[in-house]
Design a protein around this motif. Structure first.
Motif, PDB file in Angstrom:
ATOM      1  N   MET A   1       4.917 -17.357  14.631  1.00 14.73           N
ATOM      2  CA  MET A   1       6.301 -17.001  14.263  1.00 14.73           C
ATOM      3  C   MET A   1       7.252 -17.788  15.161  1.00 14.73           C
ATOM      4  O   MET A   1       6.816 -18.337  16.176  1.00 14.73           O
ATOM      5  CB  MET A   1       6.540 -15.520  14.531  1.00 14.73           C
ATOM      6  CG  MET A   1       5.750 -14.610  13.670  1.00 14.73           C
ATOM      7  SD  MET A   1       6.221 -12.933  14.033  1.00 14.73           S
ATOM      8  CE  MET A   1       7.054 -12.499  12.528  1.00 14.73           C
ATOM      9  N   VAL A   2       8.529 -17.785  14.816  1.00 17.73           N
ATOM     10  CA  VAL A   2       9.501 -18.455  15.685  1.00 17.73           C
ATOM     11  C   VAL A   2       9.712 -17.549  16.904  1.00 17.73           C
ATOM     12  O   VAL A   2      10.244 -16.445  16.778  1.00 17.73           O
ATOM     13  CB  VAL A   2      10.845 -18.668  14.943  1.00 17.73           C
ATOM     14  CG1 VAL A   2      11.847 -19.351  15.847  1.00 17.73           C
ATOM     15  CG2 VAL A   2      10.611 -19.457  13.676  1.00 17.73           C
TER      16      VAL A   2
ATOM     17  N   GLY B   1      18.972 -17.816   4.293  1.00 22.66           N
ATOM     18  CA  GLY B   1      18.948 -17.286   5.665  1.00 22.66           C
ATOM     19  C   GLY B   1      19.448 -18.321   6.655  1.00 22.66           C
ATOM     20  O   GLY B   1      20.542 -18.863   6.535  1.00 22.66           O
ATOM     21  N   SER B   2      18.592 -18.657   7.632  1.00 18.59           N
ATOM     22  CA  SER B   2      19.004 -19.603   8.673  1.00 18.59           C
ATOM     23  C   SER B   2      18.839 -21.046   8.229  1.00 18.59           C
ATOM     24  O   SER B   2      19.117 -21.963   9.004  1.00 18.59           O
ATOM     25  CB  SER B   2      18.176 -19.369   9.924  1.00 18.59           C
ATOM     26  OG  SER B   2      16.828 -19.708   9.639  1.00 18.59           O
ATOM     27  N   GLY B   3      18.315 -21.270   7.018  1.00 17.26           N
ATOM     28  CA  GLY B   3      18.245 -22.640   6.491  1.00 17.26           C
ATOM     29  C   GLY B   3      16.945 -23.367   6.796  1.00 17.26           C
ATOM     30  O   GLY B   3      16.915 -24.602   6.789  1.00 17.26           O
ATOM     31  N   THR B   4      15.857 -22.632   7.027  1.00 20.04           N
ATOM     32  CA  THR B   4      14.582 -23.294   7.361  1.00 20.04           C
ATOM     33  C   THR B   4      14.136 -24.234   6.246  1.00 20.04           C
ATOM     34  O   THR B   4      13.737 -25.377   6.493  1.00 20.04           O
ATOM     35  CB  THR B   4      13.489 -22.232   7.627  1.00 20.04           C
ATOM     36  OG1 THR B   4      14.026 -21.252   8.499  1.00 20.04           O
ATOM     37  CG2 THR B   4      12.253 -22.853   8.240  1.00 20.04           C
ATOM     38  N   THR B   5      14.213 -23.785   4.994  1.00 18.99           N
ATOM     39  CA  THR B   5      13.761 -24.641   3.883  1.00 18.99           C
ATOM     40  C   THR B   5      14.655 -25.869   3.765  1.00 18.99           C
ATOM     41  O   THR B   5      14.172 -26.978   3.519  1.00 18.99           O
ATOM     42  CB  THR B   5      13.780 -23.857   2.549  1.00 18.99           C
ATOM     43  OG1 THR B   5      13.219 -22.568   2.769  1.00 18.99           O
ATOM     44  CG2 THR B   5      12.995 -24.568   1.471  1.00 18.99           C
TER      45      THR B   5
ATOM     46  N   LEU C   1       9.431 -23.602  10.768  1.00 19.65           N
ATOM     47  CA  LEU C   1       9.485 -24.870  10.030  1.00 19.65           C
ATOM     48  C   LEU C   1       8.091 -25.313   9.596  1.00 19.65           C
ATOM     49  O   LEU C   1       7.923 -25.877   8.514  1.00 19.65           O
ATOM     50  CB  LEU C   1      10.096 -25.945  10.931  1.00 19.65           C
ATOM     51  CG  LEU C   1      11.616 -26.002  10.950  1.00 19.65           C
ATOM     52  CD1 LEU C   1      12.108 -26.876  12.089  1.00 19.65           C
ATOM     53  CD2 LEU C   1      12.151 -26.529   9.617  1.00 19.65           C
ATOM     54  N   ALA C   2       7.076 -25.037  10.440  1.00 24.19           N
ATOM     55  CA  ALA C   2       5.709 -25.486  10.117  1.00 24.19           C
ATOM     56  C   ALA C   2       5.254 -24.900   8.764  1.00 24.19           C
ATOM     57  O   ALA C   2       4.556 -25.564   7.986  1.00 24.19           O
ATOM     58  CB  ALA C   2       4.748 -25.077  11.219  1.00 24.19           C
ATOM     59  N   LEU C   3       5.661 -23.674   8.482  1.00 24.92           N
ATOM     60  CA  LEU C   3       5.278 -23.032   7.217  1.00 24.92           C
ATOM     61  C   LEU C   3       5.926 -23.756   6.038  1.00 24.92           C
ATOM     62  O   LEU C   3       5.281 -24.071   5.028  1.00 24.92           O
ATOM     63  CB  LEU C   3       5.737 -21.565   7.263  1.00 24.92           C
ATOM     64  CG  LEU C   3       5.494 -20.727   6.032  1.00 24.92           C
ATOM     65  CD1 LEU C   3       4.014 -20.366   5.922  1.00 24.92           C
ATOM     66  CD2 LEU C   3       6.305 -19.426   6.079  1.00 24.92           C
ATOM     67  N   LEU C   4       7.214 -24.043   6.180  1.00 19.53           N
ATOM     68  CA  LEU C   4       7.942 -24.689   5.080  1.00 19.53           C
ATOM     69  C   LEU C   4       7.528 -26.141   4.907  1.00 19.53           C
ATOM     70  O   LEU C   4       7.456 -26.643   3.785  1.00 19.53           O
ATOM     71  CB  LEU C   4       9.450 -24.567   5.312  1.00 19.53           C
ATOM     72  CG  LEU C   4      10.089 -23.303   4.735  1.00 19.53           C
ATOM     73  CD1 LEU C   4       9.817 -23.202   3.232  1.00 19.53           C
ATOM     74  CD2 LEU C   4       9.570 -22.039   5.379  1.00 19.53           C
ATOM     75  N   ARG C   5       7.224 -26.813   6.022  1.00 17.25           N
ATOM     76  CA  ARG C   5       6.796 -28.223   5.914  1.00 17.25           C
ATOM     77  C   ARG C   5       5.529 -28.298   5.079  1.00 17.25           C
ATOM     78  O   ARG C   5       5.383 -29.148   4.212  1.00 17.25           O
ATOM     79  CB  ARG C   5       6.529 -28.801   7.304  1.00 17.25           C
ATOM     80  CG  ARG C   5       7.813 -29.089   8.054  1.00 17.25           C
ATOM     81  CD  ARG C   5       7.533 -29.802   9.367  1.00 17.25           C
ATOM     82  NE  ARG C   5       8.765 -30.021  10.083  1.00 17.25           N
ATOM     83  CZ  ARG C   5       8.984 -29.708  11.363  1.00 17.25           C
ATOM     84  NH1 ARG C   5       8.032 -29.173  12.090  1.00 17.25           N
ATOM     85  NH2 ARG C   5      10.153 -29.949  11.913  1.00 17.25           N
TER      86      ARG C   5
ATOM     87  N   ALA D   1      17.155 -20.033  15.680  1.00 18.74           N
ATOM     88  CA  ALA D   1      18.578 -20.116  15.321  1.00 18.74           C
ATOM     89  C   ALA D   1      19.275 -18.768  15.555  1.00 18.74           C
ATOM     90  O   ALA D   1      20.436 -18.602  15.214  1.00 18.74           O
ATOM     91  CB  ALA D   1      18.705 -20.532  13.868  1.00 18.74           C
ATOM     92  N   GLY D   2      18.546 -17.793  16.103  1.00 18.35           N
ATOM     93  CA  GLY D   2      19.150 -16.490  16.408  1.00 18.35           C
ATOM     94  C   GLY D   2      19.303 -15.616  15.170  1.00 18.35           C
ATOM     95  O   GLY D   2      20.070 -14.664  15.171  1.00 18.35           O
ATOM     96  N   TYR D   3      18.584 -15.928  14.086  1.00 16.57           N
ATOM     97  CA  TYR D   3      18.720 -15.193  12.821  1.00 16.57           C
ATOM     98  C   TYR D   3      17.441 -14.375  12.638  1.00 16.57           C
ATOM     99  O   TYR D   3      16.350 -14.946  12.519  1.00 16.57           O
ATOM    100  CB  TYR D   3      18.828 -16.229  11.699  1.00 16.57           C
ATOM    101  CG  TYR D   3      19.475 -15.758  10.424  1.00 16.57           C
ATOM    102  CD1 TYR D   3      20.843 -15.890  10.241  1.00 16.57           C
ATOM    103  CD2 TYR D   3      18.714 -15.233   9.390  1.00 16.57           C
ATOM    104  CE1 TYR D   3      21.436 -15.494   9.051  1.00 16.57           C
ATOM    105  CE2 TYR D   3      19.310 -14.832   8.203  1.00 16.57           C
ATOM    106  CZ  TYR D   3      20.664 -14.967   8.038  1.00 16.57           C
ATOM    107  OH  TYR D   3      21.259 -14.584   6.862  1.00 16.57           O
ATOM    108  N   GLU D   4      17.571 -13.048  12.642  1.00 23.38           N
ATOM    109  CA  GLU D   4      16.354 -12.245  12.459  1.00 23.38           C
ATOM    110  C   GLU D   4      15.734 -12.653  11.121  1.00 23.38           C
ATOM    111  O   GLU D   4      16.467 -12.980  10.195  1.00 23.38           O
ATOM    112  CB  GLU D   4      16.728 -10.762  12.401  1.00 23.38           C
ATOM    113  CG  GLU D   4      16.971 -10.145  13.771  1.00 23.38           C
ATOM    114  CD  GLU D   4      17.118  -8.639  13.671  1.00 23.38           C
ATOM    115  OE1 GLU D   4      16.203  -7.916  14.061  1.00 23.38           O
ATOM    116  OE2 GLU D   4      18.180  -8.204  13.185  1.00 23.38           O
ATOM    117  N   THR D   5      14.447 -12.607  11.005  1.00 26.34           N
ATOM    118  CA  THR D   5      13.678 -12.967   9.790  1.00 26.34           C
ATOM    119  C   THR D   5      13.567 -14.483   9.574  1.00 26.34           C
ATOM    120  O   THR D   5      13.087 -14.913   8.534  1.00 26.34           O
ATOM    121  CB  THR D   5      14.207 -12.320   8.479  1.00 26.34           C
ATOM    122  OG1 THR D   5      15.437 -12.946   8.099  1.00 26.34           O
ATOM    123  CG2 THR D   5      14.410 -10.837   8.578  1.00 26.34           C
ATOM    124  N   GLN D   6      14.009 -15.272  10.551  1.00 24.97           N
ATOM    125  CA  GLN D   6      13.866 -16.737  10.422  1.00 24.97           C
ATOM    126  C   GLN D   6      12.380 -17.108  10.345  1.00 24.97           C
ATOM    127  O   GLN D   6      11.564 -16.618  11.109  1.00 24.97           O
ATOM    128  CB  GLN D   6      14.486 -17.395  11.668  1.00 24.97           C
ATOM    129  CG  GLN D   6      14.315 -18.896  11.695  1.00 24.97           C
ATOM    130  CD  GLN D   6      14.843 -19.515  12.995  1.00 24.97           C
ATOM    131  OE1 GLN D   6      15.492 -18.848  13.788  1.00 24.97           O
ATOM    132  NE2 GLN D   6      14.545 -20.777  13.204  1.00 24.97           N
TER     133      GLN D   6
END
Ligand code: SAM
Length: 443
Positions: free
Chosen positions: A236-237, A276-280, A253-257, A245-250
């Motif tokens: 997890m992050v 959310g925090s824009g991971t995707t 990146l490894a998962l989205l990559r 990014a300080g956003y709960e539930t972020q």
């Protein structure tokens, strides 16, 4: 009489189908326009309810154009999620927390219907090569298997990926729940699938030396590379992670990559409607994919803008902040003309009392803080030039919010949009001649 689970699912699907029929007849919220410009499609970010975003996409020729949709919606957890911040002036500091989104629903039926309508619209947007990754957990994954079997067809189920992680808390009367479920469905059987590899360690970490089997060695030991399985161990992050990014539930990146590499190509459009925090967005843009995203929270808007900073340049942004519940505070400002042009001078910003008292802020601490740093409660300022379309000209982020902003010329209108740390938005519009004025906005 209460419905049993099967009746509930049946009702959810029928009601959602009716609702989608109605929605498709509605005029879309944003002016419909072709999203494909001369230089090809640019990335698009919507900050509004994702239904509005999807309706505009459908209305502007994007039906069947998106190769990959990943969504990580609210999980029906009956909690609300916050963003935590520490505000610091020269001699004071203050911890505040503001709600990013609320995951409370009247009942399971309301939650499932909210999701089913969106899944039906996503199905329309997916291309023939398209794949949906729906990220949920044990609370609802069994319902979504059946809902997606209905929308996509049961033969379009590709995988259930288990994302396993370590996190605080252990189960005492059950096994510790340490995985999420990602349901993967494809639009047709022509879907994109670029197999990924993972390491498989040899027994005893020693070499096997089999004929025609390539072996590798790392700090753990000898291994081969095999096609990726459907159980993914990804951290997890963490609190100290540089991607935080300080956003709960972020999500990491490894998962989205991994998802993007597997189910899209370089020329693909990738979308995430619960950004959310824009991971995707970050993972898609860094790998050169065009990206479409949406989120209804202004805290997401600020977080995503900060996170994408450079990658985001040239993206188109549609925002509807009318539904944002946070109330803006009191801003005092002056618009002046000097030898160099028009300057917006920001004097002070005080957030509304309600926001502060709900966070139990000490009023004395607050006034000392504002006295020392009059703009400390502003999180993000964006300067938007308006001619035939809106374009982001410059952005400023806390703690580097300037008191003076030069207003560029060459635009019919320039909008300075200010978002405070609670997610409230206000705008100052500066037309060609609106200069030399004092301004005060109040909640
Ligand atoms: C679990 S978070 C997504 C986290 C994201 N995957 C990340 O890595 O940061 C869910 C997001 O969905 C957004 N959301 C909830 N309902 C929405 C809706 N109807 N339209 C658009 N966004 C919505 C919330 O504001 C929240 O940011």
């Amino acid at each position: 009489m209460a419905l049993n689970k099967f009746e509930l699912l049946d009702k959810t699907i029928k009601d959602s189908e009716k609702e989608v029929d109605q929605l498709l007849k509605c005029k879309t919220f944003f002016e419909a326009e072709s999203l494909v410009k001369g230089d090809g499609l640019r990335s698009i970010l919507y900050f509004c309810d994702n239904i509005k975003a999807m309706l505009q996409l459908l209305d502007s020729g994007m039906e069947g154009k998106i190769d990959l949709v990943y969504i990580d919606p609210p999980f029906n957890t009956r909690s609300s999620y916050n963003k935590k911040l520490r505000l610091k002036s020269r001699s004071h500091s203050l911890d505040i927390s503001s709600e990013t989104y609320n995951d409370n629903w009247k009942n399971l039926g309301e939650y499932l219907q909210m999701m089913t309508i969106r899944l039906m619209l996503i199905h329309r947007l997916l291309s023939e090569k398209g794949t949906l990754y729906l990220h949920v957990d044990y609370r609802t994954s069994h319902y979504f298997r059946l809902i997606l079997d209905h929308i996509f067809g049961e033969y379009r189920f590709l995988n259930e990926v288990i994302w396993a992680y370590k996190s605080g808390g252990t189960g005492r009367r059950s096994f510790s729940k340490k995985h999420d479920n990602i349901l993967v469905y494809t639009k047709t059987d022509k879907y994109i699938f670029n197999p990924q590899k993972e390491k498989s360690y040899n027994r005893g970490f020693a070499p096997y030396r089999f004929k025609n089997v390539e072996e590798f060695k790392d700090e753990i030991g000898w291994h081969t590379l095999v096609n990726l399985r459907d159980v993914w161990n990804i951290d997890m992050v963490g609190r100290t992670s540089s991607e935080r990014a300080g956003y709960e539930t972020q999500k990491p990146l490894a998962l989205l990559r991994r998802i993007i590499q597997t189910s899209s190509n370089e020329d693909s459009i990738v979308a995430d409607f619960f950004l959310g925090s824009g991971t995707t967005a970050k993972a898609a843009m860094e790998s050169g994919r065009k990206f479409i995203g949406s989120d209804s929270s202004t805290i997401s808007y600020v977080t995503v803008s900060k996170r994408l900073k450079d990658d985001n340049l040239g993206s188109r942004i549609f925002a509807d902040f009318n539904q944002i519940t946070a109330t803006p505070g009191k801003l005092t400002y002056r618009i002046l003309k000097n030898g160099e042009g028009i300057v917006l001078y920001l004097q002070e910003y005080i957030p509304p009392r309600d926001e502060l008292y709900s966070g139990k802020v000490d009023p004395e601490k607050l006034s000392s803080l504002v006295e020392e740093s009059p703009l400390i409660f502003l999180d993000y300022i964006t300067v938007i030039g308006v001619n035939s379309e809106r374009m982001i000209l410059s952005e400023y982020f806390m703690p580097d919010i300037p008191q003076q902003i030069m207003i560029p010329d060459g635009y019919k209108k320039v909008i300075v949009q200010l978002v405070d740390v609670f997610g409230a938005v206000q705008e100052i519009a500066i037309g060609g001649d609106s200069i030399e004025q004092d301004g005060r906005t109040e909640a």
